[in-house]
Design a protein around this motif. Structure first.
Motif, mmCIF file in Angstrom:
data_model
loop_
_atom_site.group_PDB
_atom_site.id
_atom_site.type_symbol
_atom_site.label_atom_id
_atom_site.label_comp_id
_atom_site.label_asym_id
_atom_site.label_seq_id
_atom_site.Cartn_x
_atom_site.Cartn_y
_atom_site.Cartn_z
ATOM 1 N N GLN A 102 -7.832 -15.524 -9.845
ATOM 2 C CA GLN A 102 -6.718 -14.676 -9.607
ATOM 3 C C GLN A 102 -5.833 -15.679 -8.665
ATOM 4 O O GLN A 102 -6.431 -16.564 -7.992
ATOM 5 N N LYS A 104 -3.730 -15.025 -6.473
ATOM 6 C CA LYS A 104 -3.216 -14.537 -5.051
ATOM 7 C C LYS A 104 -4.605 -13.997 -4.429
ATOM 8 O O LYS A 104 -5.513 -13.700 -5.180
ATOM 9 N N LYS A 105 -4.779 -14.113 -2.993
ATOM 10 C CA LYS A 105 -5.488 -13.409 -2.612
ATOM 11 C C LYS A 105 -6.025 -12.095 -2.814
ATOM 12 O O LYS A 105 -5.367 -11.256 -3.079
ATOM 13 N N PRO A 106 -7.438 -11.926 -3.123
ATOM 14 C CA PRO A 106 -8.665 -12.521 -2.466
ATOM 15 C C PRO A 106 -9.059 -13.864 -3.308
ATOM 16 O O PRO A 106 -10.186 -14.198 -3.272
ATOM 17 N N TYR A 107 -8.356 -14.221 -4.415
ATOM 18 C CA TYR A 107 -8.597 -15.313 -5.377
ATOM 19 C C TYR A 107 -9.923 -15.233 -6.193
ATOM 20 O O TYR A 107 -10.765 -15.942 -6.150
ATOM 21 N N LYS A 108 -10.199 -13.998 -6.679
ATOM 22 C CA LYS A 108 -11.190 -13.573 -7.016
ATOM 23 C C LYS A 108 -11.393 -14.175 -8.553
ATOM 24 O O LYS A 108 -10.213 -14.070 -9.191
#
Length: 140
Positions: free
Chosen positions: A40, A42-46
């Motif tokens: 991803q 955007k946070k949390p960058y999973k």
């Protein structure tokens, strides 16, 4: 007059350091299958499992540039081929994406091609021309 411009890609996922393990042309689209999905943006960058579908590809303008072993600097030897030819020639491969860029109807992926029974890897660039949407299909 000065006009400043800085392109900011707003893609929902990053392919950096992710491995494409298969590409399949189907119904004027190209599906990219990943070994471990993508990240991803955007946070949390999973990291998520999934595939990408590029709709309405134009195979007449989809090319692969295969370069030197190990991405060496200096003089190089390379080959340009159609994406169709690449997929016929290399049925079993993995492609580690190092860089990705998107522009007017193009997705360009740069990285390293790994082949079975081969210790070295080759630098590879793939240019995909498409006129439809880019669809991220995730297991979320």
């Amino acid at each position: 007059m000065k006009t400043r411009y800085r392109y900011k890609a707003d893609v929902p996922y990053s392919l950096h350091d992710m491995r494409i393990e298969k590409m399949k042309v189907m119904d004027h689209s190209l599906k990219l299958f990943f070994e471990h999905g993508f990240i991803q943006s955007k946070k949390p960058y999973k990291q998520v499992d999934g595939t990408i579908l590029l709709e309405k590809i134009n195979l007449d303008f989809c090319f692969v540039y295969l370069l030197n072993n190990n991405g060496k600097l200096g003089e190089f030897y390379g080959q340009k081929m159609t994406l169709t030819e690449f997929l016929k020639r290399y049925e079993d491969f993995s492609f580690e994406v190092i860089g990705e860029s998107y522009g007017y109807n193009f997705a360009v992926y740069n990285g390293y091609l790994m082949l079975p029974k081969q210790n070295d890897f080759n630098e590879l660039s793939i240019m995909i021309c498409y006129e439809g949407d880019m669809i991220y299909e995730t297991d979320e």
